[in-house]
Design a protein around this motif. Structure first.
Motif, short mmCIF file in Angstrom:
data_model
loop_
_atom_site.label_atom_id
_atom_site.label_comp_id
_atom_site.label_asym_id
_atom_site.label_seq_id
_atom_site.Cartn_x
_atom_site.Cartn_y
_atom_site.Cartn_z
N ARG A 221 40.39 35.54 35.46
CA ARG A 221 41.72 35.29 34.90
C ARG A 221 42.66 34.89 36.01
N ARG A 222 43.39 33.81 35.79
CA ARG A 222 44.19 33.22 36.87
C ARG A 222 45.39 34.09 37.23
N PHE B 197 41.76 33.78 40.95
CA PHE B 197 41.30 34.36 39.69
C PHE B 197 40.77 35.76 39.95
#
Length: 418
Positions: free
Chosen positions: A270-271, A364
């Motif tokens: 997830r960024r 990320f």
């Protein structure tokens, strides 16, 4: 009365000869005929899959053409083979059901013809997909997709197939069916506008896999930001993060844009993107003595060689505390247990402003759930803030009384022309 198929006739003779009434024996023989047809169809399918499809697989592997591989991947041969089996079954029905009620034979034949229509439609859909796949490999493709035209052609074929099936089942000529549909179309559109739009939109959503139950979607125009908990013909129900419920008309999901975070949740990370403002007054050149201190400090000693290698890659001439800080952040993030270093990871400078120089971390986390992701980012942010003191870096922080003491009245501000 017409004599039944030999197997069915012998079975009925055996049943009546053992004292079973004609009505009961007729039901038993009918069920036996259905089972016989099912066994016959199953045998055809097994023979087709084991023998014919294997031969096709072997021929396709030897071929140097690309289009036959695509036909195989899209299951075109399997679907066209099942269409052929359905056609064979149509002729076999009249033989097996000989002697039964004409209406029964006609009904079974109509259902089998509908099955043949279904398989030919699936084969045509696969063929259209292959046309789209081949087009996308052509040099002239250049990003201009024909997927919309392919989907439109599929819809036309499905409508024609549905009308043909209705005509067969209810014994209505297609011409009469078209006239009836045209007559009632205006009334149906007026009365069931939302339902029709919703039904078409739900088909599009399902066909293109745009949204599913449990997806996290964001649709700012409708104030929706949360998890999809229900999808029906007219609405999509979204439970927002504050536990409120937003009802979105389903056709809005097709006509308007929205964000679906499913791909992110299914990805490897997830960024995150966090900026830190650096006070330029705290940037200085590092002496050899200070550099040796970094070699022995608990925080930097473990990664000192990597820090210097990272720093020298981009700033080989002069060593500043800012260049060391940037290199340290890069190495720290690469070794962090919650950061996926296999995805994009960088520490960069953004353009300078009146507030100083912005250094931004971008990457990320391995944690895709919101709470776990934020917990990891909290830990990273706290460490970075603490690490600035080690390198003598000061973060920019505007004074609370800045507006009162340093900013003139709005009316006295100079204009751009001044």
């Amino acid at each position: 009365m017409t004599e039944k198929f030999w197997f069915i006739n012998n079975l009925q003779t055996f049943l009546t000869g053992n004292g079973i009434s004609a009505g009961v024996s007729n039901i038993i023989t009918f069920c036996s005929a259905v089972i016989l047809l099912f066994i016959f169809l199953r045998l055809l399918d097994i023979v087709g899959n084991k023998l014919i499809i294997n031969i096709v697989h072997h021929a396709v592997r030897k071929s140097s053409n690309k289009w036959d591989d695509l036909l195989l991947e899209r299951h075109f041969f399997r679907r066209i083979l099942r269409f052929i089996f359905a056609v064979i079954l149509i002729f076999f029905i009249e033989t097996v059901f000989t002697g039964f009620s004409p209406k029964l034979i006609k009904g079974a034949s109509a259902i089998t013809k509908c099955l043949a229509i279904f398989f030919i439609l699936k084969a045509l859909a696969a063929l259209l997909d292959v046309v789209n796949d081949i087009y996308m490999t052509l040099p002239r493709f250049d990003g201009k997709s024909i997927k919309g035209y392919v989907q439109s052609a599929k819809i036309i074929f499905y409508i024609i197939g549905a009308m043909a099936a209705i005509s067969l089942i209810f014994n209505i000529p297609i011409g009469t069916l078209l006239v009836s549909l045209a007559t009632s179309a205006a009334i149906l559109t007026l009365v069931f506008k939302d339902t029709i739009l919703g039904f078409i939109a739900s088909i599009q959503l399902a066909a293109q896999d745009m949204v599913r139950l449990g997806d996290w979607i964001e649709m700012k125009s409708k104030g929706a930001d949360g998890t999809v908990i229900d999808i029906n013909v007219t609405t999509v129900k979204v439970q927002n993060w504050d536990n409120t419920i937003t009802m979105i008309p389903i056709y809005s999901m097709v006509s308007e844009s929205f964000i679906n975070w499913r791909a992110m949740e299914n990805s490897a990370g997830r960024r995150f993107k966090r900026p830190f403002l650096i006070d330029l007054n705290s940037v200085k050149t590092v002496t050899d003595e200070e550099l040796e201190q970094y070699r022995t400090l608990d925080t930097t000693s473990q990664y000192f060689d990597e820090i210097m290698e990272e720093k020298n890659m981009f700033s080989p001439s002069e060593t500043t505390n800012l260049s060391l800080f940037r290199a340290y952040l890069n190495i720290y993030l690469k070794h962090h247990k919650n950061v996926n270093s296999e995805l994009t990871l960088l520490v960069r400078y953004l353009p300078m402003t009146d507030n100083g120089l912005t250094i931004e971390i971008y990457g990320f986390t391995k944690q895709r759930r919101f709470t776990a992701h934020e917990a990891a980012m909290n830990e990273i942010t706290e460490h970075i803030v603490a690490a600035t003191r080690i390198f003598g870096i000061q973060l920019y922080q505007r004074s609370s009384n800045f507006q009162k003491t340093n900013t003139p009245d709005e009316d006295s501000l100079p204009t751009r022309a001044d």
